[in-house]
Write a protein that holds these residues in place. Sequence first.
Motif, short mmCIF file in Angstrom:
data_model
loop_
_atom_site.label_atom_id
_atom_site.label_comp_id
_atom_site.label_asym_id
_atom_site.label_seq_id
_atom_site.Cartn_x
_atom_site.Cartn_y
_atom_site.Cartn_z
N VAL A 90 -17.50 5.14 3.62
CA VAL A 90 -16.72 4.02 2.95
C VAL A 90 -15.77 3.58 3.76
O VAL A 90 -15.38 2.20 4.06
CB VAL A 90 -16.41 4.14 1.58
CG1 VAL A 90 -15.48 3.34 0.91
CG2 VAL A 90 -17.52 4.57 0.88
N ILE A 91 -14.90 4.49 4.42
CA ILE A 91 -13.67 3.80 5.22
C ILE A 91 -14.26 3.16 6.45
O ILE A 91 -13.73 2.09 6.57
CB ILE A 91 -12.83 5.11 5.60
CG1 ILE A 91 -12.06 5.67 4.66
CG2 ILE A 91 -11.84 4.65 6.78
CD1 ILE A 91 -11.59 7.10 4.72
N ASN B 86 1.00 -1.13 0.02
CA ASN B 86 0.07 0.01 -0.10
C ASN B 86 0.75 1.25 0.16
O ASN B 86 0.31 2.26 -0.11
CB ASN B 86 -0.87 -0.01 1.18
CG ASN B 86 -2.10 -0.77 1.05
OD1 ASN B 86 -2.66 -1.06 0.00
ND2 ASN B 86 -2.68 -1.39 2.11
N GLU B 87 2.08 1.20 0.01
CA GLU B 87 2.97 2.31 0.17
C GLU B 87 3.93 2.42 -1.02
O GLU B 87 4.67 3.51 -1.14
CB GLU B 87 3.78 2.49 1.55
CG GLU B 87 2.67 3.07 2.46
CD GLU B 87 1.98 1.72 3.38
OE1 GLU B 87 0.78 2.16 3.82
OE2 GLU B 87 2.72 0.77 3.43
N VAL C 80 -5.05 5.42 2.54
CA VAL C 80 -6.35 5.35 2.76
C VAL C 80 -7.27 5.31 1.83
O VAL C 80 -7.11 5.73 0.79
CB VAL C 80 -6.76 6.72 3.46
CG1 VAL C 80 -8.38 6.68 3.89
CG2 VAL C 80 -6.08 7.17 4.89
N PRO C 81 -8.23 4.36 1.86
CA PRO C 81 -8.97 4.10 0.74
C PRO C 81 -9.89 5.48 0.30
O PRO C 81 -10.25 6.13 1.27
CB PRO C 81 -10.13 3.05 1.10
CG PRO C 81 -9.49 2.35 2.32
CD PRO C 81 -8.73 3.42 3.21
N LYS D 130 -9.45 0.21 -2.89
CA LYS D 130 -9.52 -0.12 -1.75
C LYS D 130 -8.05 -0.44 -1.19
O LYS D 130 -7.71 -0.79 -0.06
CB LYS D 130 -10.27 -1.38 -1.50
CG LYS D 130 -11.65 -1.26 -1.73
CD LYS D 130 -12.31 -2.71 -1.95
CE LYS D 130 -12.33 -3.37 -0.78
NZ LYS D 130 -13.12 -4.74 -0.76
N ASN D 131 -6.88 -0.67 -1.98
CA ASN D 131 -5.67 -0.69 -1.74
C ASN D 131 -4.79 0.43 -2.62
O ASN D 131 -5.24 1.11 -3.62
CB ASN D 131 -5.04 -2.11 -1.99
CG ASN D 131 -5.46 -2.75 -3.42
OD1 ASN D 131 -4.92 -1.96 -4.42
ND2 ASN D 131 -6.30 -3.59 -3.36
#
Length: 389
Positions: free
Chosen positions: A117-118, A9-10, A136-137, A155-156
């Motif tokens: 959503v989060i 994710n980063e 963050v989504p 989402k990712n």
Amino acid sequence: MIIIKITENEHNQRIDRFLKKYLKNAPLSFVYKTLRKGVKLNGRRPAIDTILSVGDEITLYISDSDALHVTERPGAKARRQFNIAYEDDNILIAEKPFGLLTHGDHSEKKNTLANQVIGYLIGNGSYVPGAAATFVPSPVNRLDRNTTGLVIFGKNYTALRLLNQMIRERGFVSKYYLTIVGGKVEETLTLRDMMRKDPRSNTVEITAAADGTAAAFSSSGGADKATADVNTGGADKAVASGKSGGADKAVTSGKSGSADKAVTSGKSGSADKTAAGVGAQKLMETTARPIAYSRGFTLLEVELITGRTHQIRAHLAQAGHPVIGDPKYGSQALNAKIARRFGLNTQFLHAYKLVFTDGEGELAYLKGIEVKAPLPKNLDEVRKTLFDS
């Protein structure tokens, strides 16, 4: 001292951009001072443009009090109001209801679609805030507060990056809206103009046609024309269904043109010459296809080719067919009729369909997927009354 492990994710982003997000509450001076003197990547001082990879380890040499202040992230707690039109491991497509902001602004920061959503993703385990240093989504498209319909979330990190790329480039995602306008639209309208946004009034102005000629329609003229059409009334109901029996009507707000050259109010010169506080000019392109006509109103399917602020509302008003109920660009006389008859005091505009015409990378499987959202009940009642009776 803080140790951060880079995950899926980063990865694949510059370390300075990562730190701006991670130290989200810090001024830029603090971020770059930390990067110069208080950061090691895998035990070494990194260059500011170093690209992060999965498995990298960042060590931040900052005090505990600074760490708490500059990295603290408020929880996203908001009661769910949206429906889910589509979801898989990578994306979620939400149906945004009326009156809900996509993102927070000065008037509302907590109860937004993004926070809802989060909260939903945290609840079902799809997103674990503590496991992601900065991700963050987030949505890749947005709708005005009073526009309803489909909003896409990544989402990712990989999905979000690819979705943003797919939205920016043509040929991946086609976005369609349903709207009702004043007047009779008999043929497909292809609208191409230059626009400029004024953030002070949160409005857009169509400054010239895409080929540099002056815009052909004025907003006031458009509103008056639509009102005149509606006032004629009558039961002359005709189904247009998008097949008009002739060539599509190209309305380039003046003359047809293919060049995307920037112009300034119809005159040659730099597009960067703008009034203080007013944005630079950008191309705005919209296609509107008639579905049905009845008693002075046309039901349209509108496709966004570009994605500018208030694009559909401003473009259709400029073309002489304002969206019913629209307080900003519409006809006051037409809106008064609609309000008295239906109690509708805002724009009839619904993002009803997304078509993934292609996919990219890990999202290649989206090619061919079509997602739809039904009209909200109050808008569907207006549609049925005008076109089904």
